[in-house]
Enzyme design. Structure first.
Site, mmCIF file in Angstrom:
data_model
loop_
_atom_site.group_PDB
_atom_site.id
_atom_site.type_symbol
_atom_site.label_atom_id
_atom_site.label_comp_id
_atom_site.label_asym_id
_atom_site.label_seq_id
_atom_site.Cartn_x
_atom_site.Cartn_y
_atom_site.Cartn_z
ATOM 1 N N LYS A 97 0.848 -1.201 0.000
ATOM 2 C CA LYS A 97 0.000 0.000 0.000
ATOM 3 C C LYS A 97 0.882 1.251 0.000
ATOM 4 O O LYS A 97 2.080 1.174 0.308
ATOM 5 C CB LYS A 97 -0.914 -0.033 1.228
ATOM 6 C CG LYS A 97 -0.186 0.007 2.556
ATOM 7 C CD LYS A 97 -1.131 -0.365 3.707
ATOM 8 C CE LYS A 97 -0.420 -0.259 5.051
ATOM 9 N NZ LYS A 97 -1.251 -0.774 6.158
ATOM 10 N N ARG A 132 -11.290 -0.723 13.928
ATOM 11 C CA ARG A 132 -11.020 0.091 12.756
ATOM 12 C C ARG A 132 -11.854 -0.545 11.652
ATOM 13 O O ARG A 132 -13.052 -0.712 11.844
ATOM 14 C CB ARG A 132 -9.501 0.016 12.500
ATOM 15 C CG ARG A 132 -8.870 1.256 12.011
ATOM 16 C CD ARG A 132 -7.356 1.118 11.968
ATOM 17 N NE ARG A 132 -6.882 0.108 11.018
ATOM 18 C CZ ARG A 132 -5.604 -0.067 10.710
ATOM 19 N NH1 ARG A 132 -4.674 0.671 11.261
ATOM 20 N NH2 ARG A 132 -5.246 -0.984 9.839
ATOM 21 N N TYR A 139 15.056 30.856 4.876
ATOM 22 C CA TYR A 139 13.938 31.712 5.292
ATOM 23 C C TYR A 139 14.028 32.118 6.756
ATOM 24 O O TYR A 139 14.306 31.292 7.620
ATOM 25 C CB TYR A 139 12.611 30.969 5.090
ATOM 26 C CG TYR A 139 12.189 30.803 3.655
ATOM 27 C CD1 TYR A 139 12.132 31.886 2.780
ATOM 28 C CD2 TYR A 139 11.823 29.543 3.179
ATOM 29 C CE1 TYR A 139 11.725 31.708 1.459
ATOM 30 C CE2 TYR A 139 11.407 29.371 1.867
ATOM 31 C CZ TYR A 139 11.372 30.455 1.005
ATOM 32 O OH TYR A 139 10.971 30.277 -0.280
ATOM 33 N N MET A 150 10.790 24.073 0.454
ATOM 34 C CA MET A 150 10.028 23.109 -0.341
ATOM 35 C C MET A 150 10.947 22.251 -1.212
ATOM 36 O O MET A 150 10.715 21.053 -1.380
ATOM 37 C CB MET A 150 9.001 23.830 -1.216
ATOM 38 C CG MET A 150 8.095 22.858 -1.970
ATOM 39 S SD MET A 150 6.863 23.672 -3.016
ATOM 40 C CE MET A 150 5.721 24.312 -1.817
#
Ligand SMILES: *Cc1c(COP(=O)(O)O)cnc(C)c1O
Length: 389
Positions: free
Chosen positions: A38, A136, A267, A315
């Site tokens: 997955k 769940r 930054y 980023m």
């Protein structure tokens, strides 16, 4: 690493490590392995991992969603593929058409699967997922009777072929927790009940990675590991079990530049050079899965040394302090963010587990968040050939 690459960050995945880990899991559990792929194979690439796992003897492949399972089929994965987490309007018709083993968690999901099978004039392959205490997904205790009788009817009518019965452990990573045995008893009781109703499953499974490695007595016919397939120890306090991490996250130093004492970096200038120093720019950032919250707490392995990240992770890039002498680092040098990549004696390449520990999370989250931007590069594997992905 090749000199020509299209992406800045490369996740190199060693498919021989995947094969090795599948072998370790089978040996220690004494059972067949459903390799869970997955979340794009926990960030490693679902199709190549599934093919490598099957070639290494895995009995089946597991995914959460039907979409993930169908992407495996589209990618040429022909073996037994199962999927267990659905929305009410999930693509059950597609799942039936692709001969997926569909885990159902309620009578309503079974009805939807049966309807899809009838519409296609075929038989659906079904696994009953039992909620034995995780609360769940899985058939709730209050719905068990309705679900079990509906399964028996569907099997008798030939709408459904009952493949398996499964549950998922609450305390798999605490091998001695008595609740593991409570869940096993509940699963065995569900299997006995279905069998009594004329719907006997072919395969029963509950063990995730930690249970597959530490509680072989919980393996029924198969075990269902995820993280251990990728080489991470699911119980670090018990050691590495001989598992080998498959992924190395690496790039090249993009730029080297001098900074004067007092120069603020990245930054908000959260770090200022304490002396004249040399900075290295690393072209990887939080959009690539390098968590911004690791800013100032990350080390990068370049040329057999570790260099600290300084200033904010952005980023697409972050900065390391190479020190006043530049650390002997040149633009284009290989920079390993984490790996099993080998290190000089006495040195240690950071691991995904180190990142997780620093952040108070688990390595599952680190690797599964390596997004689609980094290039996946495969080494080893069934064909023994390097592939790009
Ligand atoms: C994710 C998952 C697994 C694999 O768990 P690991 O802890 O990675 O071994 C097994 N079964 C189910 C139902 C899962 O959702």
């Amino acid at each position: 690493m090749d000199s020509m690459t299209t992406a800045n960050l490369i996740a190199t995945v060693d498919l021989d490590a995947i094969a090795h880990n599948v072998g370790v899991l089978g040996e220690r559990s004494g059972a067949g392995v459903i390799a869970v792929v997955k979340a794009d194979g926990y960030g490693h690439g679902a199709v190549p991992v599934a093919k490598a796992a099957l070639a290494a003897g895995a009995a089946a492949i597991g995914t959460a969603s039907i979409r993930e399972a169908r992407e495996l089929r589209a990618g040429g994965v022909d073996g037994h593929v199962m999927t267990w987490l659905h929305r009410p309007d999930s693509d059950f018709a597609g799942a039936v058409a692709d001969r997926l083993d569909i885990g159902i968690s309620s009578p309503r999901q079974l009805d939807a699967v049966v309807a899809a099978a009838r519409a296609a004039g075929t038989t659906a392959i079904v696994t009953v997922k039992v909620d034995t205490g995780l609360a769940r997904s899985g058939v709730a205790a209050e719905e068990w009777d309705a679900a079990a009788s509906a399964v028996a009817v569907a099997v008798a009518e030939g709408a459904v072929e009952l493949s398996g019965v499964m549950c998922h452990l609450v305390f798999g990573d605490e091998p001695d927790n008595p609740f593991n045995d409570v869940q096993a008893e509940r699963l065995d009781a569900a299997v006995a009940d279905l069998t009594k109703r004329g719907a006997r499953p072919r395969i029963v499974h509950m063990a995730n990675s930690p249970a597959a490695l530490a509680r072989p007595d919980l393996a029924r016919d198969l075990v269902r590991p995820g993280i251990a397939v990728y080489g991470y120890s699911p119980i670090p306090s018990m050691g590495d079990f001989g598992l080998v991490p498959a992924m190395t996250l690496e790039t090249q130093v993009s730029l080297v530049k001098n900074a004067e004492q007092g120069q603020g970096v990245s930054y908000s200038h959260t770090w200022h050079a304490p002396t004249d120093t040399v900075l290295g720019v690393i072209p990887a950032g939080y959009a690539d899965g390098v968590p911004r919250s690791l800013s100032g707490r990350l080390q990068v392995h370049i040329g057999d040394r570790l260099f600290p990240n300084v200033g904010r992770i952005c980023m697409d890039q972050f900065v390391v302090d190479l020190g006043p002498d530049g650390g002997g680092v040149a633009e284009g040098d290989r920079a390993v963010l984490f790996g099993p990549a080998s290190a000089a004696p006495g040195e240690r390449v950071p691991t995904a587990t180190d990142w997780a520990d620093a952040l108070g999370t688990i390595d599952y989250e680190i690797v599964s968040r390596i997004g689609s931007r980094p290039e996946r590069r495969y080494v080893g594997g069934p064909s023994g050939q390097t592939q790009e992905g």
